[in-house]
Write a protein that holds these residues in place. Structure first.
Motif, mmCIF file in Angstrom:
data_model
loop_
_atom_site.group_PDB
_atom_site.id
_atom_site.type_symbol
_atom_site.label_atom_id
_atom_site.label_comp_id
_atom_site.label_asym_id
_atom_site.label_seq_id
_atom_site.Cartn_x
_atom_site.Cartn_y
_atom_site.Cartn_z
ATOM 1 N N SER A 5 0.837 -1.200 0.000
ATOM 2 C CA SER A 5 0.000 0.000 0.000
ATOM 3 C C SER A 5 0.877 1.259 0.000
ATOM 4 O O SER A 5 0.613 2.208 -0.747
ATOM 5 N N GLN A 6 1.933 1.250 0.823
ATOM 6 C CA GLN A 6 2.846 2.390 0.864
ATOM 7 C C GLN A 6 3.577 2.562 -0.460
ATOM 8 O O GLN A 6 3.819 3.684 -0.924
ATOM 9 N N ARG A 7 3.924 1.402 -1.070
ATOM 10 C CA ARG A 7 4.620 1.467 -2.345
ATOM 11 C C ARG A 7 3.736 2.090 -3.413
ATOM 12 O O ARG A 7 4.186 2.899 -4.235
ATOM 13 N N GLN A 8 2.468 1.726 -3.429
ATOM 14 C CA GLN A 8 1.531 2.286 -4.391
ATOM 15 C C GLN A 8 1.363 3.794 -4.176
ATOM 16 O O GLN A 8 1.277 4.567 -5.138
ATOM 17 N N ILE A 9 1.358 4.193 -2.901
ATOM 18 C CA ILE A 9 1.231 5.623 -2.607
ATOM 19 C C ILE A 9 2.455 6.378 -3.132
ATOM 20 O O ILE A 9 2.336 7.438 -3.757
ATOM 21 N N ARG A 10 3.656 5.810 -2.870
ATOM 22 C CA ARG A 10 4.876 6.453 -3.355
ATOM 23 C C ARG A 10 4.922 6.497 -4.872
ATOM 24 O O ARG A 10 5.323 7.498 -5.477
ATOM 25 N N PHE A 11 4.508 5.402 -5.505
ATOM 26 C CA PHE A 11 4.507 5.345 -6.966
ATOM 27 C C PHE A 11 3.573 6.399 -7.543
ATOM 28 O O PHE A 11 3.913 7.083 -8.509
ATOM 29 N N GLN A 12 2.395 6.527 -6.956
ATOM 30 C CA GLN A 12 1.441 7.509 -7.437
ATOM 31 C C GLN A 12 1.990 8.927 -7.260
ATOM 32 O O GLN A 12 1.833 9.783 -8.139
ATOM 33 N N ARG A 13 2.653 9.143 -6.103
ATOM 34 C CA ARG A 13 3.221 10.464 -5.865
ATOM 35 C C ARG A 13 4.317 10.779 -6.883
ATOM 36 O O ARG A 13 4.386 11.888 -7.424
ATOM 37 N N ASP A 14 5.185 9.775 -7.142
ATOM 38 C CA ASP A 14 6.251 9.977 -8.134
ATOM 39 C C ASP A 14 5.665 10.177 -9.525
ATOM 40 O O ASP A 14 6.143 11.012 -10.310
ATOM 41 N N GLU A 15 4.639 9.394 -9.856
ATOM 42 C CA GLU A 15 4.011 9.518 -11.166
ATOM 43 C C GLU A 15 3.387 10.896 -11.332
ATOM 44 O O GLU A 15 3.484 11.518 -12.398
ATOM 45 N N ASP A 16 2.787 11.393 -10.267
ATOM 46 C CA ASP A 16 2.187 12.721 -10.324
ATOM 47 C C ASP A 16 3.271 13.783 -10.541
ATOM 48 O O ASP A 16 3.065 14.754 -11.284
ATOM 49 N N ALA A 17 4.446 13.597 -9.896
ATOM 50 C CA ALA A 17 5.539 14.560 -10.061
ATOM 51 C C ALA A 17 6.058 14.550 -11.494
ATOM 52 O O ALA A 17 6.318 15.604 -12.094
ATOM 53 N N VAL A 18 6.202 13.338 -12.065
ATOM 54 C CA VAL A 18 6.663 13.231 -13.458
ATOM 55 C C VAL A 18 5.650 13.871 -14.404
ATOM 56 O O VAL A 18 6.009 14.607 -15.334
#
Length: 304
Positions: free
Chosen positions: A49-62
């Motif tokens: 769940s934390q990994r998905q949150i981080r991935f989404q945050r990184d994807e949003d930044a990109v």
């Protein structure tokens, strides 16, 4: 199972592992292992769940960076199109603007051609005058180049004395080169162009003898870094600049210094162009030969 806490409430795997080691009850052991598996699965689910949150945050930044980059690109393209439009309006369009551009180009071409013709006339006159000066020297056996330099520069006391410039540095003909120079004047000079060319080359060698990084063996590559020209003008005006500060790699600076000093101090017209000399590794020897004749006429044939 007495003495053990409720297994389903235990969250620490170390406690469960200790319970597993201390009991012989197989059913209890199975329950302990099942609880350990549940804890690991829960922990993995939390990690995922934390990994998905981080991935989404990184994807949003990109995505945000890509959006900003696209916006910047569009802005620059609009600016470029606007500048292009303004340039087109300033330059004008249609047949009239094209005709004006052609007329301007033709006028510029004629100016360059006129300049080339004038330069050719100057160089031709300089060449012929220099040859006549060289030929006249054969009728003056008492004329010595070293003596002329003594008349031209107050700091020389004789043909064999070196010139002293900045910092007390000595440059100039040694006894052997002065003897060579005197012997040149004793030889009869014919009208053979090769003889005239060699005489001027020997005179040039004698003037720059003793200068570091200067070795005159021809009228082309020996002059391609500008130091030979600097040495030639420095010979007669040793206090005009510090020769030791010159760098062979600074070709543009050397040519500029030599040509400007020659014109300013000796009234020698700059028959060579700095840009042309910098662009050529092997300068045209006829052009260099003609320019060096200006030095010869100015210094070797003057009287007090």
């Amino acid at each position: 199972m007495s003495g053990y806490p409720d297994i389903d409430r235990v969250e620490n795997e170390d406690i469960l592992e200790s319970m597993f080691s201390e009991t012989d009850d197989l059913e209890l052991k199975r329950r302990i292992r099942r609880r350990q598996r549940d804890i690991r699965e829960k922990r993995f689910a939390e990690y995922e769940s934390q990994r998905q949150i981080r991935f989404q945050r990184d994807e949003d930044a990109v995505t945000a960076r890509l959006r900003r980059a696209e916006e910047e690109k569009q802005r620059k393209m609009r600016e470029f199109e606007e500048q292009s439009r303004l340039r087109r309006e300033a330059a004008g369009t249609g047949d009239e603007a094209l005709r004006q551009r052609h007329a301007a180009a033709e006028e510029e071409k004629q100016k360059k051609l006129d300049g080339y013709r004038r330069m050719g006339q100057i160089m031709s006159t300089a060449y012929n005058t220099g040859v006549n000066d060289l030929l006249r020297d054969k009728h003056k056996p008492g004329l010595e180049h070293g003596a002329n330099r003594a008349n031209l520069t107050a700091h020389d006391s004789g043909p064999s004395k070196a010139v002293t410039g900045f910092g007390g540095t000595s440059y100039g003909p040694k006894t052997a080169s002065t003897s060579r120079q005197e012997s040149l004047n004793q030889n009869a000079l014919t009208r053979n162009p090769n003889t005239i060319k060699q005489k001027l080359l020997d005179w040039s060698k004698a003037q720059v003898d003793g200068y570091p990084n200067v070795n005159v063996t021809n009228f082309s590559t020996s002059w391609n870094d500008g130091l030979a020209f600097c040495a030639l003008i420095h010979r007669f005006y040793p206090n005009a600049f510090d020769f030791n500060q010159l760098n062979p790699k600074n070709r543009r600076g050397n040519f500029t210094l030599a040509f400007e000093m020659a014109q300013k101090l000796a009234d020698i017209d700059p028959l060579l162009d700095v840009e042309d000399m910098v662009s050529m590794k092997n300068p045209d020897w006829k052009s260099v030969f003609t320019y060096v004749q200006s030095f010869y006429r100015q210094f070797a044939t003057q009287r007090q």
